[in-house]
Design an enzyme around this catalytic site. Structure first.
Site, PDB file in Angstrom:
ATOM      1  N   GLU A 183       0.819  -1.215   0.000  1.00  0.00           N
ATOM      2  CA  GLU A 183       0.000   0.000   0.000  1.00  0.00           C
ATOM      3  C   GLU A 183       0.855   1.269   0.000  1.00  0.00           C
ATOM      4  O   GLU A 183       1.276   1.747   1.064  1.00  0.00           O
ATOM      5  CB  GLU A 183      -0.943   0.001   1.217  1.00  0.00           C
ATOM      6  CG  GLU A 183      -1.832   1.261   1.256  1.00  0.00           C
ATOM      7  CD  GLU A 183      -2.803   1.285   2.438  1.00  0.00           C
ATOM      8  OE1 GLU A 183      -2.882   0.272   3.174  1.00  0.00           O
ATOM      9  OE2 GLU A 183      -3.476   2.316   2.638  1.00  0.00           O
ATOM     10  N   LYS A 225      -2.501  -2.050  -3.122  1.00  0.00           N
ATOM     11  CA  LYS A 225      -3.561  -1.195  -2.579  1.00  0.00           C
ATOM     12  C   LYS A 225      -3.139   0.262  -2.795  1.00  0.00           C
ATOM     13  O   LYS A 225      -2.492   0.871  -1.949  1.00  0.00           O
ATOM     14  CB  LYS A 225      -3.789  -1.471  -1.077  1.00  0.00           C
ATOM     15  CG  LYS A 225      -4.876  -0.573  -0.448  1.00  0.00           C
ATOM     16  CD  LYS A 225      -5.324  -1.108   0.930  1.00  0.00           C
ATOM     17  CE  LYS A 225      -6.203  -0.089   1.668  1.00  0.00           C
ATOM     18  NZ  LYS A 225      -6.875  -0.661   2.845  1.00  0.00           N
TER      19      LYS A 225
END
Lengths: 357, 358
Positions: A183, A225
């Protein structure tokens, strides 16, 4: 290969692929104790363990909601919690084919000499912690890196630090059987336009995938992500079709096809915005070799939280609100969302400046 | 975008996509004067301009061939040559729906302090040369970077220098309207196994795409010309299906979907080997967001050259041989090649030359 193929390789690939199943996505319910406290206080609920347990029970036992989820990210405390009937949350999830995940980072710290840029902590004993989480039933992990856009940001130092951190975290997870969600969040804060966000996102993602390659990470056993590509929070909004176009172009330019799925964060977007943008991406007629899905926290829980208000008698209605968002986002992953599941709450912006959680 | 959008952006994307048309590929006919000399001498033909011209005319006017090609890479001399009847080669190609391309690098030089590793020259005045080539009708370019596998090779230095060189070349081409073919060839020389080749290929390609991003190259207007992933030249051969699996996986792990097409070099493979391997890749049921095609030099021309032997009376035989290979490779890009191409003399012959330079 330049990728490390350890004893968990097959399992990692299988789990990553499952999480990326079209029609499903991730509920990010991994708010740290401090952060969930802010949510609870916004509905005047005391931040004690039983309330945190009650909220997560509400979510995980919502009738039919789990069928739209392939994974749920948990905070450490929650991994070991049970329903009021004594059933471990992990079992509740597993029984409905939802893979439990675990947040493993320990928040961000500032990088000295920069203008408020950060790096993420959490490496100490990470391998050992991952092993414990695996034993407790977790099969994927999440680690949030944060970058910001400014006149001189993100700096090369910040990009390198965060990319290297994500790569190191990722390989340690894979050594211990957990699919790493990578992420690299580029914050929306700022007056910049969508082109600037696109340029920064592409630069950051290119650096991330170079680092993953250097660290021998098996891409088939990871998920990405990222932020969606949008104008800055201080700039005028644009249509979902434009967000979709810029976002998918950025991903096509940087994310190798070996990655099975991309699960977007919602940033400060309202529930409805996030769903409409995801839907627009999946409607886009262009080649996308990874599935495009969601890993939403605020954008899945906001109306649910408000509807619950901490009161037992509201649980049923709150669970319906949650089901409604899950279903809407499931449809969005298939490009079939028809709009209209937006209650007033669903359209409320969830933007918090300089968001930390 | 992090990429620079040149005024040619739409044209670059359109041409790159066209070159990747399924069923078509590239004929690499850009051998330098020195290199083509070696080919000609192997069939006892003198290395003079007229013979070089005659050979290329043979190739470009072969009946039925151009429909299987989307591009032809030329050497500078050839870009300005004509048929015996006076028609510019560039026009012959364009009329056949084939984009002319141009080799723009100036060969390799050794990297100091390494064990025979090299980098590629040609950046000086590159923009001016590209502009000239564009005016002459070229619409894509090619630049060959070379790496080798050894006990300590490729070194990080060699990878960085070559990736950086490719990226600078690519950025300049795009500013001048030429689609850059990015070619990071990892030589097949050596006794390593296929896993080692895969490992090195993934590392090199990752470095290339990072460099392309750093240099603001628009990937939608580029092509990749990589080696296939195979065992080293001194190692036992493996089946096309294995080569396909390792090659496509290496590409899945490193080549972003924005790249419209991947056009393989044939290295030292025989004509038939190269076709069978390409075919196996296109049969593979897995994620391939870029088309997989060919940019073959030796693996398209070998039997043609032998059939011609420099004699006018062999023209038809030679052109037929070329047609056989072009059609076979066209089918290979569609995964429909049945291995039934009439093998010309030498089609199964290995074309490996140790430490190949051209």
């Amino acid at each position: 290969m330049s990728a490390f193929v350890g004893k968990y390789a097959e399992e990692l690939i299988k789990n990553a692929k499952y999480i990326a199943t079209p029609g499903k996505g991730i509920l990010a319910a991994d708010e740290s104790t401090g952060t969930i406290g802010k949510r609870l206080s916004s509905i005047s609920v005391e931040n004690i363990e039983s309330n945190r347990q009650a909220l997560r029970q509400l979510l995980f036992t919502s009738p039919n909601a789990l069928s739209y989820l392939s994974g749920v990210i948990l905070f450490e405390e929650t991994l070991y919690q049970k329903t009021s009937d004594g059933k471990p949350f992990v079992e509740v999830l597993e029984e409905s084919n939802v893979i439990p995940g675990i947040k493993v980072d320990k928040g961000t710290v500032e990088i000295a000499g920069t203008n408020g840029e950060t790096t993420t902590q959490g490496f100490d004993s990470l391998g050992a912690r991952c092993q414990q989480y695996y034993k407790a039933g977790a099969r994927f992990a999440k680690w949030r890196s944060v970058l910001k856009i400014g006149p001189n940001e993100p700096s090369e130092l910040s990009i390198q630090q965060n990319a290297q951190g994500l790569a190191r975290y990722a390989i340690i997870c894979q050594e211990n059987g957990l699919v790493p969600i990578v992420e690299p969040e580029v914050l929306t804060d700022g007056p910049h336009d969508i082109q600037k966000c696109a340029a920064v996102t592409e630069t950051v993602l290119a650096a991330v995938y170079k680092a993953l390659n250097e660290h021998h990470v098996l891409l088939e056993g990871t998920l990405l992500k990222p932020n969606m590509v949008t104008p800055g929070s201080d700039s005028p909004k644009v249509a979902p079709e434009l967000v979709a176009q810029y976002t998918v172009t950025a991903l096509r330019r940087t994310v190798p096809p070996a990655v099975p799925g991309i699960v977007f964060l919602s940033g400060g977007q309202s529930e409805e915005e996030a769903t409409l943008n995801l839907d627009a991406m999946n409607k886009l007629e262009v080649l996308k070799p990874w599935t495009l899905s969601f890993s939403f926290g605020r954008a899945l829980q906001q109306s649910t939280l408000k509807t619950w208000g901490g009161k037992k008698e509201n649980v049923g209605k709150a669970q319906e609100a949650f089901l409604s968002r899950c279903k809407a986002n499931s449809e969005a992953t298939l490009g079939k969302y028809g709009g209209g599941s937006a209650g007033g709450l669903a359209s409320e912006s969830l933007f918090v400046k300089g968001y930390k959680y | 975008m992090s990429c620079f959008i040149s005024k040619y952006a739409d044209e670059l994307a359109k041409n790159a996509a066209y070159i990747g048309t399924p069923g078509k590929g590239i004929l690499a006919a850009d051998e330098s004067t020195g290199t083509i000399g070696k080919r000609l001498s192997s069939i006892n033909v003198e290395n003079i301009e007229e013979n070089r011209r005659a050979l290329r005319e043979l190739l470009f006017t072969a009946p039925g061939v151009l429909q299987y090609l989307s591009g032809v890479i030329l050497f500078e001399e050839t870009l300005y040559q004509k048929t015996a009847a006076g028609k510019p080669f560039v026009d012959v190609l364009k009329e056949g729906g084939v984009l002319p391309g141009i080799k723009v690098d100036k060969g390799t030089v050794e990297l100091n302090g390494t064990n025979g590793e090299t980098f590629t020259q040609g950046l000086d005045g590159l923009a001016q040369r590209c502009q000239k080539y564009y005016e002459a009708g070229a619409r894509f370019a090619k630049w060959r970077a070379v790496l080798k596998i050894g006990a300590n090779e490729p070194t990080e230095l060699a990878i960085q220098e070559n990736a950086n060189g490719l990226a600078m070349y690519a950025a300049i081409c795009q500013q001048c309207g030429l689609v850059p073919i990015v070619e990071p060839e990892i030589l097949v020389d050596g006794s390593h196994d296929i896993k080692k080749c895969a490992d090195v290929t993934e590392r090199v390609l990752a470095a290339c795409y990072k460099a392309l991003n750093d240099h603001h190259v628009m990937l939608e207007g580029t092509l990749l010309k990589p080696n296939m992933v195979t065992p080293g030249s001194e190692s036992p051969k493996v089946a096309p299906e294995v080569i396909a699996e390792y090659t496509v996986r290496a590409l899945q792990r490193t080549v972003p979907p924005a790249v419209p097409a991947i056009v393989f070099l044939s290295g030292g493979q025989s004509e038939e080997e190269a076709t069978l391997n390409l075919n196996a890749m296109n049969k593979l049921q897995t994620k391939k967001p870029w088309s997989l095609s060919f940019s073959f030099g030796r693996a398209l021309q070998q039997s043609t050259l032998k059939a011609w032997a420099g004699k006018e009376e062999n023209l038809k035989k030679a052109q037929d041989a070329l047609l056989v290979r072009c059609k076979a490779n066209s089918e290979a890009t569609l995964g429909t090649y049945k291995g039934d191409a009439k093998l010309g003399e030498g089609a199964a012959e290995s074309l490996h030359v140790s430490n190949y330079k051209y």
